[in-house]
Write a protein that holds these residues in place. Structure first.
Motif, PDB file in Angstrom:
ATOM      1  N   HIS A  79      33.635  44.457  47.533  1.00 28.71           N
ATOM      2  CA  HIS A  79      34.907  44.031  46.957  1.00 28.71           C
ATOM      3  C   HIS A  79      34.817  43.847  45.436  1.00 28.71           C
ATOM      4  O   HIS A  79      35.614  44.416  44.691  1.00 28.71           O
ATOM      5  CB  HIS A  79      35.405  42.730  47.604  1.00 28.71           C
TER       6      HIS A  79
ATOM      7  N   MET B  37      32.755  47.493  43.868  1.00 25.34           N
ATOM      8  CA  MET B  37      33.411  48.749  44.272  1.00 25.34           C
ATOM      9  C   MET B  37      34.938  48.598  44.323  1.00 25.34           C
ATOM     10  O   MET B  37      35.670  49.409  43.757  1.00 25.34           O
ATOM     11  CB  MET B  37      32.886  49.178  45.653  1.00 25.34           C
TER      12      MET B  37
ATOM     13  N   LEU C  95      37.042  46.362  42.979  1.00 25.71           N
ATOM     14  CA  LEU C  95      37.706  46.175  41.685  1.00 25.71           C
ATOM     15  C   LEU C  95      37.655  47.460  40.868  1.00 25.71           C
ATOM     16  O   LEU C  95      38.571  47.749  40.100  1.00 25.71           O
ATOM     17  CB  LEU C  95      37.082  45.012  40.900  1.00 25.71           C
ATOM     18  N   SER C  96      36.590  48.251  41.023  1.00 24.59           N
ATOM     19  CA  SER C  96      36.511  49.528  40.311  1.00 24.59           C
ATOM     20  C   SER C  96      37.630  50.468  40.746  1.00 24.59           C
ATOM     21  O   SER C  96      38.068  51.326  39.981  1.00 24.59           O
ATOM     22  CB  SER C  96      35.161  50.208  40.557  1.00 24.59           C
ATOM     23  N   LEU C  97      38.098  50.293  42.004  1.00 25.32           N
ATOM     24  CA  LEU C  97      39.213  51.111  42.507  1.00 25.32           C
ATOM     25  C   LEU C  97      40.562  50.445  42.227  1.00 25.32           C
ATOM     26  O   LEU C  97      41.598  50.960  42.630  1.00 25.32           O
ATOM     27  CB  LEU C  97      39.069  51.329  44.018  1.00 25.32           C
ATOM     28  N   LEU C  98      40.532  49.283  41.542  1.00 21.64           N
ATOM     29  CA  LEU C  98      41.748  48.498  41.268  1.00 21.64           C
ATOM     30  C   LEU C  98      42.493  48.188  42.563  1.00 21.64           C
ATOM     31  O   LEU C  98      43.717  48.246  42.643  1.00 21.64           O
ATOM     32  CB  LEU C  98      42.663  49.242  40.282  1.00 21.64           C
ATOM     33  N   ASN C  99      41.716  47.823  43.586  1.00 18.13           N
ATOM     34  CA  ASN C  99      42.266  47.586  44.922  1.00 18.13           C
ATOM     35  C   ASN C  99      42.738  46.131  45.075  1.00 18.13           C
ATOM     36  O   ASN C  99      41.976  45.201  44.797  1.00 18.13           O
ATOM     37  CB  ASN C  99      41.179  47.910  45.960  1.00 18.13           C
ATOM     38  N   LEU C 100      43.989  45.946  45.502  1.00 15.63           N
ATOM     39  CA  LEU C 100      44.581  44.605  45.567  1.00 15.63           C
ATOM     40  C   LEU C 100      43.832  43.684  46.533  1.00 15.63           C
ATOM     41  O   LEU C 100      43.526  42.538  46.211  1.00 15.63           O
ATOM     42  CB  LEU C 100      46.058  44.712  45.976  1.00 15.63           C
ATOM     43  N   GLY C 101      43.527  44.184  47.722  1.00 16.30           N
ATOM     44  CA  GLY C 101      42.823  43.359  48.701  1.00 16.30           C
ATOM     45  C   GLY C 101      41.472  42.887  48.175  1.00 16.30           C
ATOM     46  O   GLY C 101      41.038  41.759  48.441  1.00 16.30           O
TER      47      GLY C 101
ATOM     48  N   VAL D 286      42.085  39.973  45.743  1.00 14.44           N
ATOM     49  CA  VAL D 286      42.363  38.742  46.486  1.00 14.44           C
ATOM     50  C   VAL D 286      41.063  38.172  47.067  1.00 14.44           C
ATOM     51  O   VAL D 286      40.809  36.971  47.000  1.00 14.44           O
ATOM     52  CB  VAL D 286      43.400  39.003  47.598  1.00 14.44           C
TER      53      VAL D 286
END
Lengths: 152, 187
Positions: free
Chosen positions: B150, B153, B155-161, B164
């Protein structure tokens, strides 16, 4: 375990294909130890805001990751096997991400270690970490059985 | 070179080297970086568990187990060849805090008060390592990832979950590090 089956066959393990992941893991293990990010002292120092070190580490690691993903997208880079690189993120689970994250945070502060460091500390000869590994496996089993009844 | 590598690394060396795990795994293996799913694979591979969560072919995810086996080997190398188990370069302000908790000055990566085998079955070690480990495993799988999957990896994908989850990591970590750890260490 078979090491000679046809490529792409599911359900078998080809040791040759695993070697590169082992080597990348060796690199990761060295960085975890030499970067001191597996140290209980570093983790408590971070949570008590006594040093910028861990924040600098996490921030610059993410910066390199973001930049890498942006470059892969911009140049439509392929993986070494020629396949399109999979960049889909994990699904957003409002409760699971937050509640699971908070529970993980409790454990991170108590042990001073997250999963990567648990393995690295074993390699560094901290046998007491076997307690934490046993705990982490028990926690995984508990989650596996409770998953259908937990909100996500 | 060995001498340079054996010193304490500044954050701007450690961080980018950790971040390189993202492109290394994406380009060389077409895999997203993550560690905590290995816990699920180990359970699925070694225990007779009936829950659906463990009923899948873990061999398809063997790359993740190879990665963590490599981490163990890399740690051995770092300690043996690169003086990896020397005391971390924590700040004086951190030293003062740990002294106020009654801890001896650090002479290796981990505090003897928690990790010495002679303290293995003390209440302090059982709560911090065994129970703490349980929360790490349970929480990481509930959140669907850990600091690797999370924080680095995701945050590198700018993933919302993932964002959080990382906020959750720090809410939980700050609470326990401030409200519980000082008391545990005094046990």
């Amino acid at each position: 375990m078979s090491s000679t089956t046809t490529a792409g066959t599911t359900g078998t393990i080809r040791l040759g294909a695993l070697l590169k992941f082992f080597v990348i893991g060796v690199y990761f293990g060295i960085v975890l130890i030499k970067g001191e990010v597996i140290s209980w002292f570093r983790i408590q120092e971070m949570f008590h805001f006594r040093s910028f070190y861990m924040y600098g580490v996490l921030g610059s690691a993410v910066a390199v990751g973001v930049l890498s993903v942006a470059l892969i997208k911009a140049f439509n880079l392929r993986a070494v096997d020629g396949a399109q690189i999979k960049l889909a993120g994990k699904p957003f689970n409002r409760i699971g991400n937050l509640a699971g994250g908070i529970i993980f945070g409790f454990g991170w502060a108590l042990t001073g270690a997250c999963p990567g460091p648990l393995y690295a500390l074993l390699g560094a000869g901290y046998w007491a970490v076997l307690l934490a590994v046993a705990g982490a496996l028990a926690g995984t089993v508990a989650y596996g059985y409770l998953k259908p009844s937990l909100p996500h | 070179m060995i001498e340079f590598l054996s010193q304490s690394w500044p954050w701007y060396v450690t961080g980018p080297l950790l971040g390189l795990m993202v492109p290394l795994l994406l380009v060389l293996g077409n895999k997203q970086f993550g560690v905590s799913s290995s816990l699920q694979h180990i359970c699925a591979a070694t225990m007779p568990l009936k829950a659906n969560y463990f009923r899948y072919n873990w061999r398809d995810q063997a790359w993740n187990l190879a990665l963590v086996a490599g981490v163990i080997a890399g740690a051995v190398l770092a300690v043996v060849l690169l003086d990896g188990n020397s005391a971390p370069a924590i700040t004086d302000r951190a030293q003062d805090l740990f002294a106020s908790w009654g801890l001896a000055a650090a002479d290796s990566l981990q505090p003897v008060e928690l990790f010495a085998l002679s303290n293995l079955f003390s209440v302090r070690t059982l709560v911090a390592l065994l129970f703490g480990g349980f929360l790490v495993g349970f929480g990481a799988r509930y959140a669907g990832g850990c600091t690797s999957g999370h924080a680095v990896m995701g945050l590198s994908l700018l993933n919302l979950g993932s964002l959080v989850s990382v906020i959750g990591f720090f809410i939980g970590g700050l609470l326990v590090s401030h409200l519980v750890v000082p008391f545990i260490m005094a046990l």
